[in-house]
Design an enzyme around this catalytic site. Structure first.
Site, PDB file in Angstrom:
ATOM      1  N   TYR A 144      29.648  -7.398 -41.838  1.00 31.98           N
ATOM      2  CA  TYR A 144      31.177  -7.448 -42.363  1.00 31.98           C
ATOM      3  C   TYR A 144      31.800  -5.999 -42.857  1.00 31.98           C
ATOM      4  CZ  TYR A 144      35.114  -8.502 -44.878  1.00 31.98           C
ATOM      5  OH  TYR A 144      36.506  -8.764 -45.581  1.00 31.98           O
ATOM      6  N   PHE A 196      30.438  -3.230 -42.157  1.00 34.03           N
ATOM      7  CA  PHE A 196      30.451  -2.314 -41.123  1.00 34.03           C
ATOM      8  C   PHE A 196      31.829  -2.583 -40.450  1.00 34.03           C
ATOM      9  CE2 PHE A 196      29.673  -1.189 -36.760  1.00 34.03           C
ATOM     10  CZ  PHE A 196      29.035   0.107 -36.848  1.00 34.03           C
ATOM     11  N   ASP A 197      32.061  -3.873 -40.126  1.00 33.19           N
ATOM     12  CA  ASP A 197      33.510  -3.950 -39.387  1.00 33.19           C
ATOM     13  C   ASP A 197      34.613  -3.476 -40.166  1.00 33.19           C
ATOM     14  OD1 ASP A 197      31.968  -5.094 -37.467  1.00 33.19           O
ATOM     15  OD2 ASP A 197      32.508  -7.316 -38.082  1.00 33.19           O
ATOM     16  N   SER A 227       9.908  11.756  -9.339  1.00 35.60           N
ATOM     17  CA  SER A 227       9.367  10.352  -9.581  1.00 35.60           C
ATOM     18  C   SER A 227       8.083  10.816 -10.179  1.00 35.60           C
ATOM     19  CB  SER A 227       9.520   9.713  -8.261  1.00 35.60           C
ATOM     20  OG  SER A 227       8.700   9.080  -7.765  1.00 35.60           O
ATOM     21  N   LEU A 228       7.248   9.527 -10.400  1.00 30.27           N
ATOM     22  CA  LEU A 228       5.844  10.003 -10.679  1.00 30.27           C
ATOM     23  C   LEU A 228       4.812   9.545  -9.849  1.00 30.27           C
ATOM     24  CD1 LEU A 228       6.216   8.363 -14.469  1.00 30.27           C
ATOM     25  CD2 LEU A 228       5.720  10.980 -13.988  1.00 30.27           C
ATOM     26  N   LYS A 247       5.399   2.945 -19.626  1.00 31.86           N
ATOM     27  CA  LYS A 247       6.314   2.987 -18.656  1.00 31.86           C
ATOM     28  C   LYS A 247       7.240   1.966 -18.719  1.00 31.86           C
ATOM     29  CE  LYS A 247       6.377   4.380 -13.844  1.00 31.86           C
ATOM     30  NZ  LYS A 247       7.365   3.493 -13.347  1.00 31.86           N
ATOM     31  N   ARG A 269      19.975   8.803 -12.185  1.00 35.65           N
ATOM     32  CA  ARG A 269      18.863   9.678 -11.393  1.00 35.65           C
ATOM     33  C   ARG A 269      19.540   9.775 -10.085  1.00 35.65           C
ATOM     34  NH1 ARG A 269      12.564   7.792 -10.840  1.00 35.65           N
ATOM     35  NH2 ARG A 269      12.274   8.707  -8.508  1.00 35.65           N
ATOM     36  N   GLU A 309      14.982   5.791 -20.668  1.00 35.88           N
ATOM     37  CA  GLU A 309      14.969   4.540 -19.749  1.00 35.88           C
ATOM     38  C   GLU A 309      15.923   3.530 -20.352  1.00 35.88           C
ATOM     39  OE1 GLU A 309      13.277   5.140 -17.227  1.00 35.88           O
ATOM     40  OE2 GLU A 309      13.061   3.022 -15.908  1.00 35.88           O
ATOM     41  N   LYS A 321       0.731  12.041 -19.663  1.00 31.12           N
ATOM     42  CA  LYS A 321       1.244  13.359 -19.285  1.00 31.12           C
ATOM     43  C   LYS A 321       0.674  14.542 -20.155  1.00 31.12           C
ATOM     44  CE  LYS A 321       5.941  11.365 -19.819  1.00 31.12           C
ATOM     45  NZ  LYS A 321       7.041  11.152 -20.488  1.00 31.12           N
ATOM     46  N   CYS A 353      25.926 -30.731   2.624  1.00 27.98           N
ATOM     47  CA  CYS A 353      25.289 -31.090   1.334  1.00 27.98           C
ATOM     48  C   CYS A 353      24.185 -32.276   1.707  1.00 27.98           C
ATOM     49  CB  CYS A 353      26.211 -31.855   0.262  1.00 27.98           C
ATOM     50  SG  CYS A 353      25.520 -32.398  -1.052  1.00 27.98           S
TER      51      CYS A 353
END
Ligand code: AMP
Ligand code: ZN
Length: 664
Positions: free
Chosen positions: A32, A34-35, A80-81, A113, A134, A170, A285, A403
């Site tokens: 509230y 926040f709003d 790509s990987l 991943k 991408r 991602e 990596k 049907c």
């Protein structure tokens, strides 16, 4: 304070709280509050367009329409990987690295991943300036406006960031959110989405960014791309990125040996089902950036990274037959009946086929040997056919034209993949489907009647519509097989109780296509009674927030049909609520207070209590957090909820006290 300063302060405040809520998962203010901040900012910005900022938190709500996405060339190609599937593959990768790097302090940084859609985001002077998909790796679509609506992606950075850099990540939809989305779609009579990944990718390409802002998209970032890289390792890069405000996964491991890497892989292969998002492997990596630079790229992949792909759970079996289910809206869903086979610990007998296109794509023949796979969905799907094993005289699967229940000719809109039986008033599964929807928990919540009972009543000509339920007589029910005196009493009691169900749920129970719980609530709030709603034209309906063309047309059609009107009259006659109850509804009485309900109650069902909270201006939460105001506890309240409530020092109230709150 001068206006510009006030706007800047509000923006900083809101950026901070968005990050606390979505990335850190530790909000400091209520929804509230926040709003209130956000509304204040919206008003000020509207009054003072001279202080426009494309990265203001107000831009997150979207509203910009992109007719065509501009194709943009990537400054650094998005490779790509290379994939690996075994320990041997990993050893090979390690040897290839060692050929170029003969240094002892070589280490590998292992990450999850994430199975979503990759995105490349550019930041300049701490502001998000562009986000590109991408595409083919060389160039992709500019989806900046849509990406800005994703709360886990910062629009403005904190701390000591480089002037200009790009970051990759991602975008995905969490499994729980995905389930909720599909649940909502089914209750609106829509086809469920196939899987989280395609839904995320489709959402990112929607033309209206307001629609995108309503999709539960999230993002993990995993790679900084920049020429002047000040940080020496991938590990440091991610640490710094986290400090600048990026959402970085906490599941990673720095490894010195292939054994370490294998251990991490095995751990996540077993544990991945416990995550709330899908991963399809691990990315390994080279940790040191200077070694990455020495290793460089092939034409397709970086030489310094490799993906380890988990095996998907697959099995082979025979396709015995195909049956066609007819839903309450007439939608036809083909289902494959399989020779039972063990897959991932459960016996599988059926697989979903979705629609005709899917069957054609697979080029299915009856009695084919098929390969089935279990992904994030509960029902497995057929992913491939072993054509070599096909019998030469087997026949191709032809989608039905009539049907299977009422034999009427099926219809299909060009824009939809689904076939429909449009004979809605005399097609048996549609009739029972509508009645079953009517009695379901979120609709009329009629205890004592189950799905099978509805079928039994229908087969015995006791009901042909939900309104008939209220005109059943005891004798004929007792004559149905298996029906005991006590069960019949329960049915009548359930029906009697349902007369207290509020208008919005009655409206939902009617089963108007595309009118799910939320839409029904909006319509009830806006038009107050069915009589008033019946009078409204298409033009008046689409004036209402969240009511679009499709819904408006469907409502007008439903309420213009004489069969439906007759049913509504009958339901009115027996005393169902067809207008909102103005005596208990004082919209602001609960003043945005948040409630969690647990246990069993004496005078109200949980659904009823939820509606009361909602109608009186409170909010229902599903789990307890520091933001909860009250735990509304009945009999057999969940012990973990009780403990949590005590830990957070939340006020615990019972049914009686709650009703008093409403009456005072
Ligand atoms: P593939 O599409 O199978 O060639 O795998 C490459 C894709 O994996 C990249 O384009 C990313 O979208 C995705 N990916 C997911 N998680 C990561 C990660 N932690 N690091 C790098 N790429 C990742
Ligand atoms: Zn039919």
């Amino acid at each position: 304070m001068n206006v510009e300063k006030e706007i800047l302060n509000l923006r900083a405040e809101i950026h901070k709280h968005t990050h606390l809520y979505y990335v850190d998962d530790s909000p400091e203010i209520s929804d509230y509050e926040f709003d209130v901040l956000l509304n204040k900012l919206i008003i000020l910005e509207n009054k003072h367009p001279e202080f426009y900022d494309p990265n203001s938190p107000t831009q997150r709500v979207g509203g910009k329409i992109s007719k065509n996405f501009v194709n943009v060339k990537h400054e650094y190609p998005m490779y790509s990987l290379d994939n690996s599937y075994s320990r041997t593959d990993l050893n090979d990768f390690h040897s290839r690295v060692l050929k170029k790097i003969s240094n002892e302090n070589l280490s590998y940084f292992c990450e999850l991943k994430f199975d979503g859609v990759s995105i490349n985001i550019t930041y300049e002077n701490g502001y998000l300036v562009r986000a590109v998909t991408r595409g083919d790796g060389v160039s992709g679509d500019d989806v900046t406006e849509n990406v800005k609506t994703i709360k886990t992606i910062p629009l403005k950075l904190k701390g000591d960031f480089p002037d200009k850099f790009q970051i990759r990540g991602e975008i995905f939809i969490g499994l729980n959110d995905f389930k909720k989305m599909n649940h909502e779609r089914s209750s609106n009579g829509l086809e469920p989405y196939m899987n989280p990944r395609n839904t995320a990718s489709g959402s990112l390409k929607l033309q209206d960014s307001y629609e995108v802002s309503r999709r539960p998209l999230q993002c993990f970032l995993y790679q900084i791309v920049s020429d002047d890289n000040n940080y020496s390792t991938q590990e440091d890069n991610l640490k710094f990125a986290r400090n600048w405000g990026f959402n970085i996964s906490k599941s990673f491991k720095l490894c010195n040996t292939i054994d370490d890497i294998s251990e991490f892989i095995d751990y996540w292969d077993k544990k991945r089902n416990s995550l709330d998002f899908e991963i399809d492997g691990i990315v390994i990596k080279v940790n040191q950036i200077k070694y990455q630079q020495i290793l460089g790229f092939t034409s397709k992949y970086p030489r310094w990274a490799i993906a380890y792909k988990f095996k998907t759970m697959q099995a082979q079996t025979l396709l015995n037959s195909i049956t066609y289910q007819v839903g309450r809206t007439g939608a036809i869903t083909p289902v494959a009946n399989l020779e039972p086979v063990l897959l991932g610990g459960t016996i599988v007998k059926r697989a979903s086929l979705h629609n005709e296109d899917q069957i054609n794509k697979l080029d299915l023949y009856l009695h084919d040997t098929v390969i089935i796979e279990k992904g994030g969905e509960i029902i497995p799907k057929i992913v491939d056919v072993e054509i070599k094993k096909r019998d030469f005289n087997s026949v191709k699967v032809q989608f039905i034209q009539n049907c299977p229940y009422c034999l009427s000719l099926l219809k299909k809109n060009k824009s939809e993949a689904q076939h429909y039986c449009v004979n809605s008033f005399s097609c048996p599964p549609q009739i029972t489907g509508r009645i079953q929807h009517f009695i379901s928990r979120k609709a009329m919540d009629i205890n004592g009647i189950g799905k099978e009972t509805i079928e039994l009543m229908f087969e015995n000509n006791l009901i042909s519509n939900y309104s008939d339920l209220y005109f059943l007589n005891k004798e004929s029910l007792l004559n149905l097989n298996r029906m005991a005196e006590k069960s019949v009493e329960n049915i009548f009691e359930g029906l009697e109780n349902s007369k207290k169900v509020p208008f919005e749920r009655v409206l939902f129970a009617l089963g108007i296509r595309y009118v799910g719980q939320t839409v029904a609530k909006n319509l009830a709030k806006k038009f107050k009674s069915i009589d008033n709603l019946i009078l409204k034209s298409y033009d008046e309906l689409i004036e209402v927030d969240e009511i679009g063309d499709r819904i408006a047309r469907s409502v007008v059609k439903f309420l213009g049909d004489s069969n439906n009107l007759k049913n509504i009259e009958k339901l009115k006659m027996v005393g169902l609520k067809f207008e909102i109850d103005s005596t208990i509804i004082r919209k602001s009485i609960l003043n945005n207070k948040t409630f969690v309900i647990s246990g069993v109650f004496e005078d109200h069902s949980r659904e009823e209590l939820k509606s009361l909270i909602d109608q009186n201006g409170g909010k229902n939460l599903s789990s307890i957090s520091s933001k909860t105001n009250f735990l509304l506890a009945g009999d057999k309240v969940g012990p973990s909820k009780l403990k949590k409530a005590k830990d957070f020092d939340i006020t615990i109230i019972d049914e009686k006290y709650f009703i008093e709150m409403l009456n005072n």
